[in-house]
Write an enzyme that holds these catalytic residues in place. Structure first.
Site: not given
Length: 346
Positions: A245, A249, A258
């Site tokens: 990805r 998200h 992160y």
């Protein structure tokens, strides 16, 4: 990474893709990439309130969706399968209506499109898929359910129940996992023991394929083989497409919290669209004029979809009560009556 050959060969599933089909796959991937990028921009512009991007997962989605037999199979998506929907020829304004918050599940006909309503519940689609697939067994039909979920969703209890039931009942269902490396902000290695979702299939007695999810042809071949395996009465199959990805998200997520950009570039690998383009050029399947045309078509399609989304008006409020149960319950009827009384003066 290559497909692991664990399925028994099924006659009729080995025919290679033609040059025309390969070009069509690229055209679909280009359209999906452009629409996906545009949808993020639409959210920033206030045209839609939210969206779950799939940047980097175009090969996994287009390759698998392209393998579906729309005359008898049925797809059960999550909230991130725009590429599958496009590959299956859905009305994309109707699909995007969910992201516009005009309609829950998509303003398209699931029975005609063979694409179930968009599922926002994590891992919820797998249960529906197995139920539908078991129905095919009971009725003697040859349709196969293809259900999508991510590496994060694979840790939900619903997936265990679905795989166990499907294995015991030999339900014709393909569990398609897009392992994009992240369960929102949690990397796969921190929530999938051993790092492989496909490895879990052995515990249910289900054959599994782990495929390079950035190789659209490999994904298509794996999905086609899995569908043929199921259609032959051999029970379910697990496919784990290893991809990445590349974006957030969702449009509410900040991946910079992160992971770093350097980590993203290093882990993402080669772009699936650029990779397929180079393959088509090297094999003499397509030339620059074809790629230019594909981009123009993607631009035109995106503009038409945007216009359609902006033209969507609000739905009648009464629909929130009329589409809950086949036969309304007394409690629901009471709520609908109260709502109408309160809304009369608004």
């Amino acid at each position: 990474m290559t497909t692991t050959p664990v399925l028994a060969a099924v006659e009729g599933d080995e025919a290679p893709l033609t040059h025309q089909q390969l070009r069509e796959l690229y055209t679909l991937m280009a359209a999906v990439r452009h629409l996906d990028t545009a949808a993020v921009a639409w959210q920033r512009q206030g045209i839609i309130p939210g969206y779950a991007p799939e940047l980097g997962q175009e090969a996994a989605q287009v390759g698998s969706g392209y393998a579906v037999d729309r005359s008898r199979d049925f797809v059960f998506p999550t909230y991130r399968e725009m590429g599958v929907a496009r590959a299956m020829g859905l009305d994309m304004v109707g699909y995007m209506s969910t992201h516009k918050a005009t309609w829950h599940g998509g303003m398209y006909n699931p029975l005609e499109s063979r694409f179930a309503p968009i599922q926002a519940v994590v891992a919820g689609s797998v249960l529906h898929a197995v139920g539908w697939a078991h129905g095919q067994t009971l009725s003697g039909e040859k349709g196969v359910a293809l259900t999508y979920f991510g590496d994060g969703a694979s840790s939900q209890g619903d997936v265990h129940e679905a795989m166990n039931f499907a294995a015991v009942m030999k339900a014709p269902v393909v569990f398609f996992i897009q392992n994009n490396g992240w369960a929102i902000s949690v990397p796969t290695e921190r929530q999938v023991a051993g790092g492989s979702v496909a490895a879990r299939a052995a515990g249910y007695g289900i054959p599994a394929l782990q495929v390079d999810g950035n190789d659209v042809v490999a994904v298509h071949e794996a999905t086609r083989s899995a569908l043929a395996h199921c259609r032959a009465g051999n029970g379910p199959v697990v496919i784990e497409a290893m991809t990445y990805r590349r974006g957030p998200h969702s449009t509410a997520d900040d991946p910079g919290r992160y992971r770093t950009l350097d980590e993203e570039r290093l882990d993402a690998g080669e772009d699936p669209l650029a990779r397929f383009r180079q393959q088509l050029l090297a094999d003499g399947v397509a030339d620059q004029s074809f790629f230019d045309l594909a981009q123009r078509q993607a631009d035109e399609e995106e503009e038409a979809i945007r216009a359609g989304i902006e033209a969507l008006g609000p739905r009648p409020g009464a629909e929130m009560f009329s589409l809950v149960f086949q036969e309304p319950t007394p409690a629901l009827q009471s709520q609908a009556t109260a709502w109408r009384k309160e809304s009369d003066h608004v």
